[in-house]
Design an enzyme around this catalytic site. Structure first.
Site, short mmCIF file in Angstrom:
data_model
loop_
_atom_site.label_atom_id
_atom_site.label_comp_id
_atom_site.label_asym_id
_atom_site.label_seq_id
_atom_site.Cartn_x
_atom_site.Cartn_y
_atom_site.Cartn_z
N CYS A 55 1.11 -1.32 0.13
CA CYS A 55 0.06 -0.04 -0.26
C CYS A 55 1.27 1.23 0.00
O CYS A 55 1.54 1.59 0.93
CB CYS A 55 -1.01 -0.28 1.44
SG CYS A 55 -1.67 1.27 1.25
N ASP A 62 0.02 -6.22 0.51
CA ASP A 62 -1.68 -6.44 -0.10
C ASP A 62 -1.51 -7.50 -0.59
O ASP A 62 -0.73 -7.84 -1.97
CB ASP A 62 -1.76 -5.41 -1.40
CG ASP A 62 -2.24 -3.92 -0.58
OD1 ASP A 62 -3.03 -4.00 0.09
OD2 ASP A 62 -2.16 -3.29 -0.81
N VAL A 77 6.41 -13.24 -24.00
CA VAL A 77 6.53 -12.88 -23.07
C VAL A 77 6.84 -14.36 -22.31
O VAL A 77 5.74 -15.34 -22.37
CB VAL A 77 5.55 -12.03 -22.31
CG1 VAL A 77 4.36 -13.07 -21.67
CG2 VAL A 77 6.37 -11.78 -20.85
N GLU A 78 8.41 -14.25 -22.03
CA GLU A 78 8.85 -15.50 -21.52
C GLU A 78 8.83 -15.50 -20.25
O GLU A 78 8.54 -14.49 -19.68
CB GLU A 78 10.68 -15.26 -21.93
CG GLU A 78 11.15 -16.42 -20.86
CD GLU A 78 11.93 -16.90 -19.96
OE1 GLU A 78 11.05 -17.99 -19.28
OE2 GLU A 78 11.72 -15.85 -19.40
N SER A 79 8.23 -16.50 -19.55
CA SER A 79 7.19 -16.54 -18.56
C SER A 79 8.17 -16.51 -17.36
O SER A 79 7.54 -16.50 -16.33
CB SER A 79 6.99 -17.73 -18.19
OG SER A 79 7.76 -19.32 -18.48
N HIS A 96 -3.90 -0.86 -5.56
CA HIS A 96 -3.91 -2.03 -6.92
C HIS A 96 -4.51 -1.88 -7.46
O HIS A 96 -4.40 -2.29 -9.21
CB HIS A 96 -5.55 -2.31 -6.47
CG HIS A 96 -5.54 -2.98 -4.66
ND1 HIS A 96 -4.82 -3.28 -3.86
CD2 HIS A 96 -6.69 -3.24 -3.70
CE1 HIS A 96 -4.49 -3.21 -3.24
NE2 HIS A 96 -6.00 -3.81 -2.27
N GLU A 97 -5.22 -0.53 -8.52
CA GLU A 97 -5.26 -0.52 -9.53
C GLU A 97 -4.24 -0.16 -10.75
O GLU A 97 -4.59 -0.05 -11.83
CB GLU A 97 -6.46 0.96 -9.30
CG GLU A 97 -8.77 0.82 -9.10
CD GLU A 97 -8.04 1.07 -7.87
OE1 GLU A 97 -9.10 1.28 -6.83
OE2 GLU A 97 -6.96 1.03 -6.98
#
Length: 160
Positions: A55, A62, A77-79, A96-97
């Site tokens: 936060c 969070d 994208v490579e994992s 969060h957003e």
């Protein structure tokens, strides 16, 4: 160069060397490889149940379950790099957003996918849960309309 070597060219995180975990937000760890099927529309899903961030006001942790779905174009994208990237949010303070939108924008910049959506299912804090959702479709394509429709459909809202 053999076929397998060509496929992994430029990927630096795979292999037997010790993994370095970043202390803060690190989009530079993201890596891509060529999509062998750019003519096909298919969905790639990442399910990341152990996402953490801080936060920005209280510094409290969070916890979230992050879902990433995308239709690749030329790059994917490579994992492992994605795992390290998501882990880099652990000591990063953002709402969060913001986290969901930052993840989506970084992946758009990295891969230029046909379509992408990112959803965060954050654990309750203070008696309330937050589930931010962001979607993007490549401008001027059918994916742009899909992203708009998916945004409202997935959240249970309908555009008037």
């Amino acid at each position: 160069m053999m076929g397998n070597e060509r496929e992994t060219e430029g990927l630096t995180l795979l292999g037997s060397k010790k993994t370095e975990y970043r202390d803060d937000y690190a989009p530079q760890v993201l890596e891509t490889f060529a999509n062998k099927h750019p003519q096909n529309d298919y969905m790639v899903t990442f399910d990341c149940p152990e996402f953490t961030s801080l936060c920005p006001i209280t510094g409290q942790p969070d916890f979230a379950h992050i879902y990433i779905n995308y239709i690749p174009d030329k790059k994917m994208v490579e994992s492992k790099s994605l795992k390290l990237y998501l882990f880099s949010f652990r000591n990063h303070g953002d709402f969060h957003e913001d986290c969901v939108n930052i993840i989506m924008k970084d992946l758009i910049k990295l891969m230029e996918p046909k379509y992408i959506e990112v959803k965060g299912v954050f654990a309750p804090r203070g008696g309330i849960s937050i589930y931010p959702f962001a979607s993007y479709g490549k401008a001027g394509t059918k994916y742009e309309e899909i992203a708009q429709n998916r945004l409202f459909d997935s959240l249970g809202f309908k555009e008037k």
